[in-house]
Motif scaffolding. Structure first.
Motif, PDB file in Angstrom:
ATOM      1  N   THR A   1      45.117  30.492  34.908  1.00 19.05           N
ATOM      2  CA  THR A   1      44.144  29.597  35.541  1.00 19.05           C
ATOM      3  C   THR A   1      44.371  29.605  37.052  1.00 19.05           C
ATOM      4  O   THR A   1      45.333  30.212  37.539  1.00 19.05           O
ATOM      5  CB  THR A   1      44.277  28.175  34.962  1.00 19.05           C
ATOM      6  OG1 THR A   1      45.653  27.860  34.876  1.00 19.05           O
ATOM      7  CG2 THR A   1      43.662  28.081  33.585  1.00 19.05           C
ATOM      8  N   ASP A   2      43.476  28.931  37.789  1.00 24.33           N
ATOM      9  CA  ASP A   2      43.485  29.043  39.251  1.00 24.33           C
ATOM     10  C   ASP A   2      44.818  28.624  39.883  1.00 24.33           C
ATOM     11  O   ASP A   2      45.401  27.609  39.514  1.00 24.33           O
ATOM     12  CB  ASP A   2      42.336  28.205  39.828  1.00 24.33           C
ATOM     13  CG  ASP A   2      40.992  28.832  39.497  1.00 24.33           C
ATOM     14  OD1 ASP A   2      40.968  29.984  39.040  1.00 24.33           O
ATOM     15  OD2 ASP A   2      39.973  28.162  39.717  1.00 24.33           O
ATOM     16  N   ASN A   3      45.271  29.415  40.824  1.00 22.92           N
ATOM     17  CA  ASN A   3      46.556  29.182  41.498  1.00 22.92           C
ATOM     18  C   ASN A   3      46.536  29.943  42.824  1.00 22.92           C
ATOM     19  O   ASN A   3      45.659  30.775  43.058  1.00 22.92           O
ATOM     20  CB  ASN A   3      47.702  29.660  40.601  1.00 22.92           C
ATOM     21  CG  ASN A   3      47.666  31.161  40.393  1.00 22.92           C
ATOM     22  OD1 ASN A   3      48.201  31.930  41.188  1.00 22.92           O
ATOM     23  ND2 ASN A   3      46.979  31.615  39.349  1.00 22.92           N
TER      24      ASN A   3
ATOM     25  N   HIS B   1      38.981  37.410  47.990  1.00 24.17           N
ATOM     26  CA  HIS B   1      38.019  37.264  46.890  1.00 24.17           C
ATOM     27  C   HIS B   1      38.760  36.657  45.697  1.00 24.17           C
ATOM     28  O   HIS B   1      39.762  37.221  45.233  1.00 24.17           O
ATOM     29  CB  HIS B   1      37.453  38.647  46.540  1.00 24.17           C
ATOM     30  CG  HIS B   1      36.219  38.599  45.696  1.00 24.17           C
ATOM     31  ND1 HIS B   1      36.212  38.115  44.419  1.00 24.17           N
ATOM     32  CD2 HIS B   1      34.932  38.966  45.964  1.00 24.17           C
ATOM     33  CE1 HIS B   1      34.992  38.192  43.920  1.00 24.17           C
ATOM     34  NE2 HIS B   1      34.194  38.702  44.841  1.00 24.17           N
ATOM     35  N   HIS B   2      38.255  35.506  45.222  1.00 24.85           N
ATOM     36  CA  HIS B   2      38.936  34.793  44.140  1.00 24.85           C
ATOM     37  C   HIS B   2      39.176  35.686  42.909  1.00 24.85           C
ATOM     38  O   HIS B   2      40.245  35.642  42.292  1.00 24.85           O
ATOM     39  CB  HIS B   2      38.083  33.581  43.752  1.00 24.85           C
ATOM     40  CG  HIS B   2      38.654  32.732  42.672  1.00 24.85           C
ATOM     41  ND1 HIS B   2      39.675  31.826  42.900  1.00 24.85           N
ATOM     42  CD2 HIS B   2      38.369  32.654  41.349  1.00 24.85           C
ATOM     43  CE1 HIS B   2      39.975  31.226  41.759  1.00 24.85           C
ATOM     44  NE2 HIS B   2      39.207  31.711  40.798  1.00 24.85           N
ATOM     45  N   LEU B   3      38.184  36.508  42.576  1.00 29.06           N
ATOM     46  CA  LEU B   3      38.327  37.336  41.374  1.00 29.06           C
ATOM     47  C   LEU B   3      39.333  38.469  41.586  1.00 29.06           C
ATOM     48  O   LEU B   3      40.011  38.886  40.649  1.00 29.06           O
ATOM     49  CB  LEU B   3      36.973  37.901  40.937  1.00 29.06           C
ATOM     50  CG  LEU B   3      35.913  36.858  40.590  1.00 29.06           C
ATOM     51  CD1 LEU B   3      34.642  37.529  40.084  1.00 29.06           C
ATOM     52  CD2 LEU B   3      36.423  35.861  39.551  1.00 29.06           C
TER      53      LEU B   3
ATOM     54  N   GLY C   1      41.964  38.003  43.238  1.00 27.82           N
ATOM     55  CA  GLY C   1      43.201  37.261  42.956  1.00 27.82           C
ATOM     56  C   GLY C   1      43.509  37.276  41.466  1.00 27.82           C
ATOM     57  O   GLY C   1      44.612  37.652  41.042  1.00 27.82           O
ATOM     58  N   HIS C   2      42.511  36.907  40.641  1.00 33.23           N
ATOM     59  CA  HIS C   2      42.738  36.921  39.185  1.00 33.23           C
ATOM     60  C   HIS C   2      43.140  38.324  38.712  1.00 33.23           C
ATOM     61  O   HIS C   2      44.057  38.471  37.904  1.00 33.23           O
ATOM     62  CB  HIS C   2      41.467  36.505  38.438  1.00 33.23           C
ATOM     63  CG  HIS C   2      41.287  35.010  38.325  1.00 33.23           C
ATOM     64  ND1 HIS C   2      42.230  34.183  37.756  1.00 33.23           N
ATOM     65  CD2 HIS C   2      40.270  34.197  38.698  1.00 33.23           C
ATOM     66  CE1 HIS C   2      41.800  32.924  37.772  1.00 33.23           C
ATOM     67  NE2 HIS C   2      40.618  32.904  38.351  1.00 33.23           N
ATOM     68  N   LEU C   3      42.449  39.348  39.218  1.00 29.70           N
ATOM     69  CA  LEU C   3      42.732  40.721  38.770  1.00 29.70           C
ATOM     70  C   LEU C   3      44.159  41.149  39.099  1.00 29.70           C
ATOM     71  O   LEU C   3      44.777  41.915  38.366  1.00 29.70           O
ATOM     72  CB  LEU C   3      41.764  41.710  39.427  1.00 29.70           C
ATOM     73  CG  LEU C   3      40.317  41.686  38.957  1.00 29.70           C
ATOM     74  CD1 LEU C   3      39.480  42.653  39.782  1.00 29.70           C
ATOM     75  CD2 LEU C   3      40.233  42.052  37.469  1.00 29.70           C
TER      76      LEU C   3
END
Ligand code: KG4
Ligand code: ZN
Length: 342
Positions: free
Chosen positions: A301-303, A111-113, A115-117
């Motif tokens: 940012t996205d990575n 889940h992309h979010l 990842g951010h978390l």
């Protein structure tokens, strides 16, 4: 366990190699900004086509830099499976699943979010659980109670635009090119404080919801009120907009900490790169004895490094996907479970 991770949910093509014991071994991000700039926003079809071209060479380079050559050195593959642009997601999912099948290793859709978390876990002094997370990106603005990896309770989110959108749309109105958020933040530094006071949406009401769509209208009125905008006018409007967004995010985050009785805050997602947000959030947090954690700037940012952290937690717990290639444009964060619990 050593894994390869891919990210292709929007307009960044990225890959990373992560080792459970040694940490991040290599990562690379290619931004498609130049490709989409003339259209003023991301064109999904162009994004997918570019991911198809970029991803495999990036994978080869990160594997080489990490000293991994093929199957014998990679024990699993993680890829962003959603939410995001479905065509873009499928390019990463297809490559990840194909490599996993060829190498005979498990793979997992992340889940992309999440990842951010989990991006701040890449830092030497990572945050402890439980904590409150403010996730502020181009598509999401959420306050989340994080009990552990995969234990996410949504406390509040935006009813309309995300914080990143408020920056990007206002930047467009000021004539700044896509993606305007970072540029708006840059010119805001030269702005005269107080010349433009924009509303702090929803601060007068209880609760942890956000609403940022009115701000772009306020910026539009400010821009239209003058026949021409000087550089200084632009900077002043940018300053006013940034203060309004930042103040709103800070007040609601403090409210979320009060309501949950927690004293650890994580701020992540693209907008967490914003200097003024970090400055004001850190001051407010320290006044309350709250510790606040941010990802390093390149992981806001996205990575793919953040996808690797989330994917590693799950692969190491024995989770993996079936061989079908799957991606999800929509995927509620609260539906996730802790690693290993299906
Ligand atoms: O997390 P991210 O890379 O992509 C999404 O998952 O959406 O976030 C991108 C967003 C964009 O709206 C961009 O303008 C914003 O983050 N952003 C910033 C800054 N750096 C990136 N906004 C304000 N100030 C910045 N320094
Ligand atoms: Zn993102």
């Amino acid at each position: 366990m050593r894994i390869l991770a891919l990210e292709s949910s929007c307009d960044e093509s990225a890959a990373a190699v992560f080792d459970g014991e040694r940490g991040l071994l290599a990562h690379e991000v290619f931004s498609q900004v130049d490709l989409h700039q003339i259209y003023g926003g991301v064109v999904p079809e162009l994004a997918s086509r570019d991911h198809v071209q970029r991803l495999l060479p990036i994978v080869e380079r990160v594997l080489e830099r990490a000293g991994c050559f093929g199957a014998s050195n990679v024990e699993g593959i993680a890829y962003t499976a959603g939410p995001g642009l479905i065509g873009a997601l499928l390019t990463g999912a297809a490559l990840a699943r194909s490599l996993a099948s060829a190498w005979g290793v498990p793979s997992i859709g992340v889940h992309h979010l999440e990842g951010h978390l989990l991006a701040p876990l890449l830092e030497p002094d990572p945050p402890q659980f439980p904590h409150v997370a403010l996730l502020v990106s181009g598509g999401h603005t959420m306050l989340i109670e994080c009990g552990g990896i995969g234990e996410y309770t949504l406390l509040g989110e935006t009813r309309d635009d995300a914080a990143g959108e408020a920056f990007d749309k206002s930047a467009k109105l000021l004539g700044l090119s896509y993606p305007g958020g970072p540029q708006l933040a840059r010119i805001a530094e030269q702005g005269v404080p107080g010349r433009y006071e924009f509303p702090r949406p929803m601060l007068d009401r209880p609760g942890l919801e956000f609403s940022f769509s009115g701000l772009k209208t306020a910026v539009l009125h400010a821009v239209r009120a003058r026949s021409t905008l000087s550089e200084q006018d632009r900077a002043d409007v940018a300053h006013g907009l940034q203060e309004a967004v930042v103040d709103t995010l800070v007040v609601k985050s403090m409210r979320a900490l009060d309501e949950t009785n927690l004293d650890v805050l994580v701020v992540s997602g693209g907008v967490s790169a914003n200097r003024r947000l970090r400055e004001k959030m850190s001051v407010a947090a320290s006044q309350r004895g709250v510790r606040v954690y941010y990802p390093r700037l390149e992981f806001c940012t996205d990575n793919a490094a953040m996808i690797a952290v989330a994917g590693h937690a799950r692969l190491a717990a024995g989770e993996h996907d079936s061989p079908a290639i799957r991606a999800r444009a929509q995927w509620p964060l609260a539906s996730l479970r802790p690693p290993g619990i299906l």
